[in-house]
Design an enzyme around this catalytic site. Structure first.
Site, PDB file in Angstrom:
ATOM      1  N   LYS A 219      24.885  48.831 -18.878  1.00 45.04           N
ATOM      2  CA  LYS A 219      24.629  49.665 -17.689  1.00 45.04           C
ATOM      3  C   LYS A 219      23.832  50.925 -18.019  1.00 45.04           C
ATOM      4  O   LYS A 219      23.728  51.343 -19.170  1.00 45.04           O
ATOM      5  CB  LYS A 219      25.943  49.997 -16.985  1.00 45.04           C
TER       6      LYS A 219
ATOM      7  N   ARG B  92      34.177  42.775 -18.710  1.00 43.66           N
ATOM      8  CA  ARG B  92      33.070  41.995 -18.128  1.00 43.66           C
ATOM      9  C   ARG B  92      31.817  42.263 -18.972  1.00 43.66           C
ATOM     10  O   ARG B  92      31.424  43.427 -19.128  1.00 43.66           O
ATOM     11  CB  ARG B  92      32.863  42.438 -16.675  1.00 43.66           C
TER      12      ARG B  92
HETATM   13  C1  9MG Z   1      29.281  42.268  -9.956  1.00 39.25           C
HETATM   14  N1  9MG Z   1      29.508  43.418 -10.817  1.00 39.25           N
HETATM   15  C2  9MG Z   1      28.566  44.203 -11.394  1.00 39.25           C
HETATM   16  N2  9MG Z   1      29.153  45.166 -12.116  1.00 39.25           N
HETATM   17  C3  9MG Z   1      30.486  44.980 -11.987  1.00 39.25           C
HETATM   18  C4  9MG Z   1      31.607  45.650 -12.488  1.00 39.25           C
HETATM   19  O1  9MG Z   1      31.503  46.730 -13.243  1.00 39.25           O
HETATM   20  N3  9MG Z   1      32.822  45.189 -12.149  1.00 39.25           N
HETATM   21  C5  9MG Z   1      32.966  44.108 -11.342  1.00 39.25           C
HETATM   22  N4  9MG Z   1      34.212  43.699 -11.036  1.00 39.25           N
HETATM   23  N5  9MG Z   1      31.922  43.428 -10.837  1.00 39.25           N
HETATM   24  C6  9MG Z   1      30.715  43.875 -11.153  1.00 39.25           C
END
Ligand code: 9MG
Length: 367
Positions: free
Chosen positions: A306, A341
């Protein structure tokens, strides 16, 4: 509900009291409290009190400070204290006694990290299979970019992108499939195609029918905090205290889900790094991660590649932000986050496994 007292576990450590050979019954081995019922414990609490805009913080060590005023304040938030230690249920069939990695599959031509290279179903399925080989236990499949300034796509287009990928990966892998969508119709069709988790970055606020669709599906859900819509969210985000405002929001969305018929045991919360947050908000949320265990549900962290990492280290290209992504993942699991994630699954798994062995002080018995 807006609270005035919040508790953030601090002094987080891997509990190794079992290896200390204390057999004197008069000197019981001191233990902290288990963090979210897992392998980590905490030794102290930051007691945060918020009054008319200002937040005060005092750290109290468990065991000796509950007699003082601040200890009494901590007990005033006894519901949070209880949630901080309670055992978390399995999520989509996965035990959460060790961190799980959710691999990202963006089936979008404008994806901020994939640059559209997985924009057709076959490439996306192959990519998902690779992520599973690398150790992803969950695959998160999304067909609408949620990057800042992204345009929305129609239901038809989103379905066209995600359904074949969900079906393909359902047939070819044993991974748990999550669908990243804000739309009730996409949720319904994704469930029919084999999705087992609904991940909604709007926490079921974008589409008025989505909460009912989620409850009807019976599936576990991920509720993420975002301020505003992806198109404009990073223009001028405003918070009193970002860490506490995010807690209040997630608590209210957990309550809304429970009221709609989704059991708390099927809810995961996510503070939403990068969603309506400037750099100083994002790093404050990262430092505050352990506070969110007070919600009483597992925590998911998504910081992979990010902009925050690019801003901190002056890295323009998302694909060059892997080391910073791993640092975020480790900061997360060290704060007890249960699901990470990630785009770079192999690297994230390796970083987590090495961190776990070093924290536990053993290479054995970590399963
Ligand atoms: C779809 N998406 C993009 N960034 C995300 C994040 O930080 N968390 C979750 N749950 N979905 C995300």
């Amino acid at each position: 509900m807006k609270r005035s007292i919040y508790l953030q576990p601090t002094g987080i450590f891997w509990d190794r009291t079992e290896r200390r050979a204390i057999d004197d019954a008069d000197i019981p081995a001191w233990k902290g409290l288990p963090l979210a019922g897992g392998r980590l414990s905490f030794a102290a609490l930051d007691v945060l009190t918020r009054t008319s805009g200002a937040t005060k913080c005092r750290t109290i060590v468990l065991g000796d400070a509950f007699s003082g005023d601040w200890g009494r304040e901590a007990l005033a938030a006894a519901d949070i204290l209880q949630e901080l230690s309670s055992v978390r249920s399995r999520f989509a069939g996965l035990s959460l006694d060790r961190p799980r990695v959710m691999g990202i599959i963006n089936v979008t031509p404008d994806s901020f990290s994939d640059g559209g290279e997985h924009a057709n179903a076959e490439a996306a399925i192959a990519h998902g299979m690779r992520l599973v080989e690398e150790g992803a236990e969950i695959l998160d499949i999304g067909g609408e970019s949620t990057r800042p300034r992204a345009e929305t796509v129609s239901v038809e287009e989103e379905l066209r992108r995600v359904i074949p990928v969900i079906e393909g990966l359902r047939a070819k892998t044993g991974a748990v499939i999550s669908v990243d969508t804000r739309k009730s119709e996409v949720m319904r069709r994704a469930v029919a195609a084999g999705a087992a988790i609904l991940n909604d970055v709007s926490a079921f606020t974008h589409d008025p029918e989505s909460l009912a669709a989620a409850a009807e599906s019976g599936l576990p859900v991920v509720l993420m905090h975002a301020q505003g819509d992806p198109k404009t969210m990073n223009d001028n985000p405003q918070y009193g205290d970002v860490v506490l405002d995010v807690f209040d929001y997630l608590e209210s969305r957990v309550q809304a889900c429970v009221a709609a018929g989704i059991p708390k045991a099927k809810i995961v919360a996510d503070p939403g790094i990068g969603f309506g947050k400037h750099l100083h908000h994002n790093v404050a949320v990262m430092a505050g991660l352990s506070l969110y265990h007070g919600l009483g549900v597992p925590i998911l962290l998504g910081a992979s590649r990010k902009k925050m990492i690019g801003q901190l280290c002056n890295v323009e290209e998302a694909k060059d932000r892997v080391p910073g992504s791993l640092a975020c993942a480790i900061a997360g699991v060290a704060a007890g986050v249960q699901i990470v994630r990630a785009h770079d699954v192999k690297e994230t798994k390796q970083a987590i496994e090495v961190w776990r062995a070093c924290a536990a002080g053993t290479e054995k018995g970590l399963e």
